[in-house]
Design a protein around this motif. Sequence first.
Motif, PDB file in Angstrom:
ATOM      1  N   ALA A  75     -23.613  11.666   5.244  1.00  0.00           N
ATOM      2  CA  ALA A  75     -22.898  10.954   6.290  1.00  0.00           C
ATOM      3  C   ALA A  75     -21.479  11.492   6.457  1.00  0.00           C
ATOM      4  O   ALA A  75     -20.827  11.884   5.488  1.00  0.00           O
ATOM      5  N   ALA A  76     -21.006  11.516   7.699  1.00  0.00           N
ATOM      6  CA  ALA A  76     -19.623  11.873   7.987  1.00  0.00           C
ATOM      7  C   ALA A  76     -18.784  10.601   7.929  1.00  0.00           C
ATOM      8  O   ALA A  76     -19.260   9.514   8.266  1.00  0.00           O
ATOM      9  N   PHE A  77     -17.520  10.719   7.493  1.00  0.00           N
ATOM     10  CA  PHE A  77     -16.665   9.545   7.398  1.00  0.00           C
ATOM     11  C   PHE A  77     -15.210   9.937   7.561  1.00  0.00           C
ATOM     12  O   PHE A  77     -14.846  11.111   7.498  1.00  0.00           O
ATOM     13  N   LYS A  78     -14.367   8.929   7.781  1.00  0.00           N
ATOM     14  CA  LYS A  78     -12.927   9.117   7.890  1.00  0.00           C
ATOM     15  C   LYS A  78     -12.266   8.415   6.713  1.00  0.00           C
ATOM     16  O   LYS A  78     -12.616   7.282   6.384  1.00  0.00           O
ATOM     17  N   LYS A  79     -11.343   9.109   6.063  1.00  0.00           N
ATOM     18  CA  LYS A  79     -10.660   8.585   4.888  1.00  0.00           C
ATOM     19  C   LYS A  79      -9.184   8.431   5.194  1.00  0.00           C
ATOM     20  O   LYS A  79      -8.586   9.295   5.850  1.00  0.00           O
ATOM     21  N   ALA A  80      -8.591   7.341   4.718  1.00  0.00           N
ATOM     22  CA  ALA A  80      -7.160   7.108   4.882  1.00  0.00           C
ATOM     23  C   ALA A  80      -6.545   6.901   3.509  1.00  0.00           C
ATOM     24  O   ALA A  80      -7.037   6.105   2.711  1.00  0.00           O
ATOM     25  N   VAL A  81      -5.461   7.622   3.234  1.00  0.00           N
ATOM     26  CA  VAL A  81      -4.701   7.445   2.008  1.00  0.00           C
ATOM     27  C   VAL A  81      -3.411   6.734   2.385  1.00  0.00           C
ATOM     28  O   VAL A  81      -2.590   7.260   3.146  1.00  0.00           O
ATOM     29  N   VAL A  82      -3.240   5.523   1.867  1.00  0.00           N
ATOM     30  CA  VAL A  82      -2.133   4.656   2.245  1.00  0.00           C
ATOM     31  C   VAL A  82      -1.115   4.644   1.116  1.00  0.00           C
ATOM     32  O   VAL A  82      -1.451   4.351  -0.030  1.00  0.00           O
ATOM     33  N   THR A  83       0.131   4.972   1.440  1.00  0.00           N
ATOM     34  CA  THR A  83       1.224   4.910   0.479  1.00  0.00           C
ATOM     35  C   THR A  83       2.004   3.628   0.727  1.00  0.00           C
ATOM     36  O   THR A  83       2.451   3.380   1.848  1.00  0.00           O
ATOM     37  N   LEU A  84       2.165   2.817  -0.316  1.00  0.00           N
ATOM     38  CA  LEU A  84       2.881   1.554  -0.192  1.00  0.00           C
ATOM     39  C   LEU A  84       4.339   1.728  -0.580  1.00  0.00           C
ATOM     40  O   LEU A  84       4.711   2.680  -1.270  1.00  0.00           O
ATOM     41  N   VAL A  85       5.177   0.775  -0.132  1.00  0.00           N
ATOM     42  CA  VAL A  85       6.586   0.809  -0.500  1.00  0.00           C
ATOM     43  C   VAL A  85       6.710   0.484  -1.988  1.00  0.00           C
ATOM     44  O   VAL A  85       5.797  -0.081  -2.605  1.00  0.00           O
ATOM     45  N   GLU A  86       7.827   0.846  -2.556  1.00  0.00           N
ATOM     46  CA  GLU A  86       8.069   0.644  -3.986  1.00  0.00           C
ATOM     47  C   GLU A  86       8.041  -0.843  -4.320  1.00  0.00           C
ATOM     48  O   GLU A  86       8.675  -1.646  -3.643  1.00  0.00           O
ATOM     49  N   GLY A  87       7.278  -1.204  -5.322  1.00  0.00           N
ATOM     50  CA  GLY A  87       7.194  -2.599  -5.748  1.00  0.00           C
ATOM     51  C   GLY A  87       5.920  -3.304  -5.305  1.00  0.00           C
ATOM     52  O   GLY A  87       5.536  -4.302  -5.892  1.00  0.00           O
ATOM     53  N   ASP A  88       5.254  -2.834  -4.259  1.00  0.00           N
ATOM     54  CA  ASP A  88       3.994  -3.424  -3.807  1.00  0.00           C
ATOM     55  C   ASP A  88       2.823  -2.739  -4.495  1.00  0.00           C
ATOM     56  O   ASP A  88       2.895  -1.563  -4.846  1.00  0.00           O
ATOM     57  N   SER A  89       1.728  -3.477  -4.665  1.00  0.00           N
ATOM     58  CA  SER A  89       0.517  -2.906  -5.234  1.00  0.00           C
ATOM     59  C   SER A  89      -0.684  -3.703  -4.742  1.00  0.00           C
ATOM     60  O   SER A  89      -0.542  -4.833  -4.298  1.00  0.00           O
ATOM     61  N   ILE A  90      -1.850  -3.085  -4.846  1.00  0.00           N
ATOM     62  CA  ILE A  90      -3.106  -3.716  -4.450  1.00  0.00           C
ATOM     63  C   ILE A  90      -3.999  -3.766  -5.673  1.00  0.00           C
ATOM     64  O   ILE A  90      -4.159  -2.763  -6.372  1.00  0.00           O
ATOM     65  N   ASP A  91      -4.600  -4.941  -5.925  1.00  0.00           N
ATOM     66  CA  ASP A  91      -5.531  -5.093  -7.040  1.00  0.00           C
ATOM     67  C   ASP A  91      -6.927  -5.286  -6.471  1.00  0.00           C
ATOM     68  O   ASP A  91      -7.250  -6.332  -5.935  1.00  0.00           O
ATOM     69  N   PHE A  92      -7.759  -4.234  -6.538  1.00  0.00           N
ATOM     70  CA  PHE A  92      -9.114  -4.293  -6.005  1.00  0.00           C
ATOM     71  C   PHE A  92     -10.040  -5.131  -6.896  1.00  0.00           C
ATOM     72  O   PHE A  92     -11.085  -5.565  -6.458  1.00  0.00           O
ATOM     73  N   TYR A  93      -9.666  -5.347  -8.144  1.00  0.00           N
ATOM     74  CA  TYR A  93     -10.541  -6.015  -9.099  1.00  0.00           C
ATOM     75  C   TYR A  93     -10.267  -7.511  -9.218  1.00  0.00           C
ATOM     76  O   TYR A  93     -10.854  -8.181 -10.047  1.00  0.00           O
ATOM     77  N   SER A  94      -9.419  -8.076  -8.379  1.00  0.00           N
ATOM     78  CA  SER A  94      -9.079  -9.486  -8.505  1.00  0.00           C
ATOM     79  C   SER A  94     -10.223 -10.407  -8.041  1.00  0.00           C
ATOM     80  O   SER A  94     -10.303 -11.548  -8.456  1.00  0.00           O
ATOM     81  N   ASN A  95     -11.126  -9.924  -7.194  1.00  0.00           N
ATOM     82  CA  ASN A  95     -12.193 -10.749  -6.661  1.00  0.00           C
ATOM     83  C   ASN A  95     -13.447 -10.758  -7.528  1.00  0.00           C
ATOM     84  O   ASN A  95     -14.386 -11.479  -7.251  1.00  0.00           O
ATOM     85  N   ILE A  96     -13.480  -9.950  -8.575  1.00  0.00           N
ATOM     86  CA  ILE A  96     -14.681  -9.822  -9.391  1.00  0.00           C
ATOM     87  C   ILE A  96     -14.824 -11.009 -10.317  1.00  0.00           C
ATOM     88  O   ILE A  96     -13.946 -11.462 -10.936  1.00  0.00           O
TER      89      ILE A  96
END
Length: 96
Positions: A75-96
Amino acid sequence: MNVLVKPIVTEKMTAQSESLNRYGFIVKKDANKQQIKKAVETLYNVNVAAINTMVYGGKNKSRYTKGGMINGKTAAFKKAVVTLVEGDSIDFYSNI
């Protein structure tokens, strides 16, 4: 319209998120950078500093089976790499 398809959770992206504060997402092909930025900011409550996008084309694959050779395409796909400002973060494992 949901722009984000799924986050990319690999060893390489996890290392970049820890050191460079960058996170990867697979997004819809027709999404632009402004739509991706708005979707990430509203979904995860963070501030986005920069976005890099890349479009991957599908690769031709073939395999040999007992019944003969099978040809296909990934499959073809589009990827985005997002850079956040200093101090912010994303936790992908919080919903598990």
